[in-house]
Design a protein around this motif. Structure first.
Motif, PDB file in Angstrom:
ATOM      1  N   GLU A 173       0.815  -1.215   0.000  1.00  0.00           N
ATOM      2  CA  GLU A 173       0.000   0.000   0.000  1.00  0.00           C
ATOM      3  C   GLU A 173       0.850   1.267   0.000  1.00  0.00           C
ATOM      4  O   GLU A 173       0.359   2.346  -0.311  1.00  0.00           O
ATOM      5  CB  GLU A 173      -0.927   0.021   1.215  1.00  0.00           C
ATOM      6  CG  GLU A 173      -1.993  -1.065   1.212  1.00  0.00           C
ATOM      7  CD  GLU A 173      -2.920  -0.952   2.403  1.00  0.00           C
ATOM      8  OE1 GLU A 173      -2.612  -0.167   3.325  1.00  0.00           O
ATOM      9  OE2 GLU A 173      -3.960  -1.633   2.414  1.00  0.00           O
ATOM     10  N   SER A 174       2.128   1.146   0.356  1.00  0.00           N
ATOM     11  CA  SER A 174       2.988   2.314   0.531  1.00  0.00           C
ATOM     12  C   SER A 174       3.353   2.956  -0.807  1.00  0.00           C
ATOM     13  O   SER A 174       3.952   2.304  -1.671  1.00  0.00           O
ATOM     14  CB  SER A 174       4.261   1.915   1.273  1.00  0.00           C
ATOM     15  OG  SER A 174       5.190   2.983   1.275  1.00  0.00           O
ATOM     16  N   VAL A 175       3.038   4.240  -0.946  1.00  0.00           N
ATOM     17  CA  VAL A 175       3.404   4.961  -2.173  1.00  0.00           C
ATOM     18  C   VAL A 175       4.839   5.452  -2.111  1.00  0.00           C
ATOM     19  O   VAL A 175       5.373   5.935  -3.121  1.00  0.00           O
ATOM     20  CB  VAL A 175       2.442   6.137  -2.424  1.00  0.00           C
ATOM     21  CG1 VAL A 175       1.031   5.625  -2.672  1.00  0.00           C
ATOM     22  CG2 VAL A 175       2.463   7.133  -1.264  1.00  0.00           C
TER      23      VAL A 175
ATOM     24  N   TYR B  94      -5.477  -3.322  -8.477  1.00  0.00           N
ATOM     25  CA  TYR B  94      -4.771  -4.320  -9.273  1.00  0.00           C
ATOM     26  C   TYR B  94      -3.462  -4.789  -8.626  1.00  0.00           C
ATOM     27  O   TYR B  94      -2.855  -5.740  -9.120  1.00  0.00           O
ATOM     28  CB  TYR B  94      -4.480  -3.778 -10.670  1.00  0.00           C
ATOM     29  CG  TYR B  94      -5.667  -3.832 -11.592  1.00  0.00           C
ATOM     30  CD1 TYR B  94      -5.795  -4.838 -12.545  1.00  0.00           C
ATOM     31  CD2 TYR B  94      -6.679  -2.887 -11.513  1.00  0.00           C
ATOM     32  CE1 TYR B  94      -6.891  -4.904 -13.390  1.00  0.00           C
ATOM     33  CE2 TYR B  94      -7.779  -2.933 -12.353  1.00  0.00           C
ATOM     34  CZ  TYR B  94      -7.885  -3.944 -13.287  1.00  0.00           C
ATOM     35  OH  TYR B  94      -8.978  -4.001 -14.107  1.00  0.00           O
ATOM     36  N   SER B  95      -3.016  -4.123  -7.540  1.00  0.00           N
ATOM     37  CA  SER B  95      -1.713  -4.514  -6.993  1.00  0.00           C
ATOM     38  C   SER B  95      -1.530  -4.196  -5.513  1.00  0.00           C
ATOM     39  O   SER B  95      -0.821  -4.933  -4.824  1.00  0.00           O
ATOM     40  CB  SER B  95      -0.588  -3.831  -7.780  1.00  0.00           C
ATOM     41  OG  SER B  95      -0.736  -2.411  -7.747  1.00  0.00           O
ATOM     42  N   ARG B  96      -2.123  -3.142  -5.019  1.00  0.00           N
ATOM     43  CA  ARG B  96      -1.729  -2.648  -3.703  1.00  0.00           C
ATOM     44  C   ARG B  96      -2.352  -3.389  -2.524  1.00  0.00           C
ATOM     45  O   ARG B  96      -2.027  -3.115  -1.377  1.00  0.00           O
ATOM     46  CB  ARG B  96      -2.003  -1.147  -3.604  1.00  0.00           C
ATOM     47  CG  ARG B  96      -1.074  -0.342  -4.513  1.00  0.00           C
ATOM     48  CD  ARG B  96      -0.915   1.078  -4.025  1.00  0.00           C
ATOM     49  NE  ARG B  96       0.015   1.854  -4.842  1.00  0.00           N
ATOM     50  CZ  ARG B  96       1.323   1.914  -4.630  1.00  0.00           C
ATOM     51  NH1 ARG B  96       1.866   1.227  -3.644  1.00  0.00           N
ATOM     52  NH2 ARG B  96       2.095   2.665  -5.398  1.00  0.00           N
TER      53      ARG B  96
ATOM     54  N   LEU C 222       1.225  -4.099 -11.570  1.00  0.00           N
ATOM     55  CA  LEU C 222       2.681  -4.182 -11.404  1.00  0.00           C
ATOM     56  C   LEU C 222       3.105  -3.166 -10.363  1.00  0.00           C
ATOM     57  O   LEU C 222       2.644  -2.016 -10.381  1.00  0.00           O
ATOM     58  CB  LEU C 222       3.401  -3.925 -12.722  1.00  0.00           C
ATOM     59  CG  LEU C 222       4.936  -3.915 -12.686  1.00  0.00           C
ATOM     60  CD1 LEU C 222       5.515  -4.434 -14.013  1.00  0.00           C
ATOM     61  CD2 LEU C 222       5.518  -2.506 -12.404  1.00  0.00           C
ATOM     62  N   LEU C 223       4.001  -3.578  -9.475  1.00  0.00           N
ATOM     63  CA  LEU C 223       4.638  -2.673  -8.529  1.00  0.00           C
ATOM     64  C   LEU C 223       6.148  -2.792  -8.678  1.00  0.00           C
ATOM     65  O   LEU C 223       6.676  -3.888  -8.862  1.00  0.00           O
ATOM     66  CB  LEU C 223       4.251  -3.010  -7.088  1.00  0.00           C
ATOM     67  CG  LEU C 223       2.800  -2.787  -6.668  1.00  0.00           C
ATOM     68  CD1 LEU C 223       2.596  -3.231  -5.221  1.00  0.00           C
ATOM     69  CD2 LEU C 223       2.391  -1.330  -6.834  1.00  0.00           C
TER      70      LEU C 223
ATOM     71  N   ASP D 127      10.025   6.916  -3.820  1.00  0.00           N
ATOM     72  CA  ASP D 127      10.739   7.837  -2.929  1.00  0.00           C
ATOM     73  C   ASP D 127      11.862   7.124  -2.181  1.00  0.00           C
ATOM     74  O   ASP D 127      12.950   7.671  -2.000  1.00  0.00           O
ATOM     75  CB  ASP D 127       9.770   8.465  -1.927  1.00  0.00           C
ATOM     76  CG  ASP D 127       8.806   9.436  -2.577  1.00  0.00           C
ATOM     77  OD1 ASP D 127       9.072   9.873  -3.715  1.00  0.00           O
ATOM     78  OD2 ASP D 127       7.781   9.767  -1.951  1.00  0.00           O
ATOM     79  N   GLU D 128      11.609   5.896  -1.745  1.00  0.00           N
ATOM     80  CA  GLU D 128      12.636   5.157  -1.009  1.00  0.00           C
ATOM     81  C   GLU D 128      13.680   4.556  -1.941  1.00  0.00           C
ATOM     82  O   GLU D 128      14.851   4.424  -1.569  1.00  0.00           O
ATOM     83  CB  GLU D 128      11.991   4.058  -0.165  1.00  0.00           C
ATOM     84  CG  GLU D 128      11.103   4.596   0.945  1.00  0.00           C
ATOM     85  CD  GLU D 128      10.535   3.503   1.826  1.00  0.00           C
ATOM     86  OE1 GLU D 128      11.032   2.355   1.767  1.00  0.00           O
ATOM     87  OE2 GLU D 128       9.590   3.802   2.581  1.00  0.00           O
ATOM     88  N   GLY D 129      13.260   4.162  -3.134  1.00  0.00           N
ATOM     89  CA  GLY D 129      14.197   3.641  -4.125  1.00  0.00           C
ATOM     90  C   GLY D 129      14.970   2.421  -3.670  1.00  0.00           C
ATOM     91  O   GLY D 129      16.154   2.267  -4.009  1.00  0.00           O
ATOM     92  N   PHE D 130      14.329   1.533  -2.928  1.00  0.00           N
ATOM     93  CA  PHE D 130      15.044   0.375  -2.392  1.00  0.00           C
ATOM     94  C   PHE D 130      15.586  -0.514  -3.513  1.00  0.00           C
ATOM     95  O   PHE D 130      14.903  -0.775  -4.499  1.00  0.00           O
ATOM     96  CB  PHE D 130      14.142  -0.454  -1.483  1.00  0.00           C
ATOM     97  CG  PHE D 130      14.807  -1.682  -0.944  1.00  0.00           C
ATOM     98  CD1 PHE D 130      15.666  -1.599   0.134  1.00  0.00           C
ATOM     99  CD2 PHE D 130      14.602  -2.924  -1.543  1.00  0.00           C
ATOM    100  CE1 PHE D 130      16.316  -2.739   0.615  1.00  0.00           C
ATOM    101  CE2 PHE D 130      15.231  -4.065  -1.064  1.00  0.00           C
ATOM    102  CZ  PHE D 130      16.093  -3.959   0.018  1.00  0.00           C
TER     103      PHE D 130
END
Length: 243
Positions: free
Chosen positions: A38-40, A73-75, A93-94, A100-103
């Motif tokens: 769920e995290s944007v 569809y994904s979250r 797709l996620l 923002d975190e760019g892990f």
């Protein structure tokens, strides 16, 4: 003399304790990444540079996908696809790329996940990595027409295995674990060590995560039956541990 013996003993036991700590399995350590779909800030929905121009389609890879950002569809952790009037499929797709975190996962990391496989012919679920036009490791790919088979692949340095087992089945749950080693990428399925490619990813590898449900266009695996209008697979959890 007694003081010297005690000092020697402390040093020796400390050396052994340190070695034990270093040898602790990655799964025993706190994860450096725990997926919150769920995290944007963790995830971007509906686009990926693994697709031409970031999407939304990738017909050159024999996919019917039309990526959508719609959170349904994904979250939720359930990745869905639904048929469109134009013959393509809206699909979830996620990716951590562009978030923002760019892990990014990197050499030495261990990824663990639990997924419920889809049952519909034409479904093409996957967890994989991507960066700068490559760096792809497929944690898994699955096609229900090969009901008992998972595809495990290292596209960085080559190496793959088609792993078959009775525990793999449409609609079934599968536990996955992958260690991205510098000299060997190692896969576990349902707790069993099933493949070590002896190729690895190299010392400085890193890549973003992608979780998605694609839809086959029919070249390599059958396309969906015309009567099928939706499909899905579920990711119960995804986490990454780091040495």
């Amino acid at each position: 003399m007694l003081t010297q013996v005690l000092t020697w003993f402390r040093r020796l036991t400390g050396r052994f304790t340190g070695a034990a700590d270093r040898a602790a399995p990655a799964s025993a350590r706190a994860p450096v990444f725990t997926a919150d779909f769920e995290s944007v800030t963790q995830w971007v929905a509906g686009r990926s540079w693994a697709y031409p121009n970031g999407g939304p389609t990738n017909p050159g890879d024999n996919k019917l996908d039309h990526l959508v950002a719609d959170p349904s569809y994904s979250r939720t952790g359930t990745f869905r696809a639904t048929r469109r009037p134009d013959g393509k499929w809206n699909a979830g797709l996620l990716t951590t790329e562009g978030s923002d975190e760019g892990f990014m996962v990197r050499t030495g990391d261990v990824l663990e996940s639990r997924v419920r496989l889809p049952a519909e012919i034409g479904a093409w679920p996957a967890i994989w990595t991507w960066r700068d036009g490559g760096n792809e490791i497929d944690v898994f790919e699955y096609h229900p027409d090969n009901a008992d088979l998972l595809e495990l692949s290292n596209h960085v340095k080559g190496g793959s295995r088609y792993y078959r087992d009775r525990s793999i089945a449409p609609g079934g749950w599968v536990d996955l674990k992958v260690e991205f080693g510098s000299r060997s990428v190692v896969w576990w399925v349902n707790g069993a060590r099933v493949f070590a490619d002896r190729r690895g990813v190299g010392r400085n590898w890193r890549a973003y995560l992608i979780v998605n449900l694609s839809v086959c266009a029919g070249r390599y695996h059958p396309a969906p039956d015309p009567a099928v209008s939706q499909m899905s697979y579920e990711v119960e959890y995804l986490r990454v541990h780091r040495p």
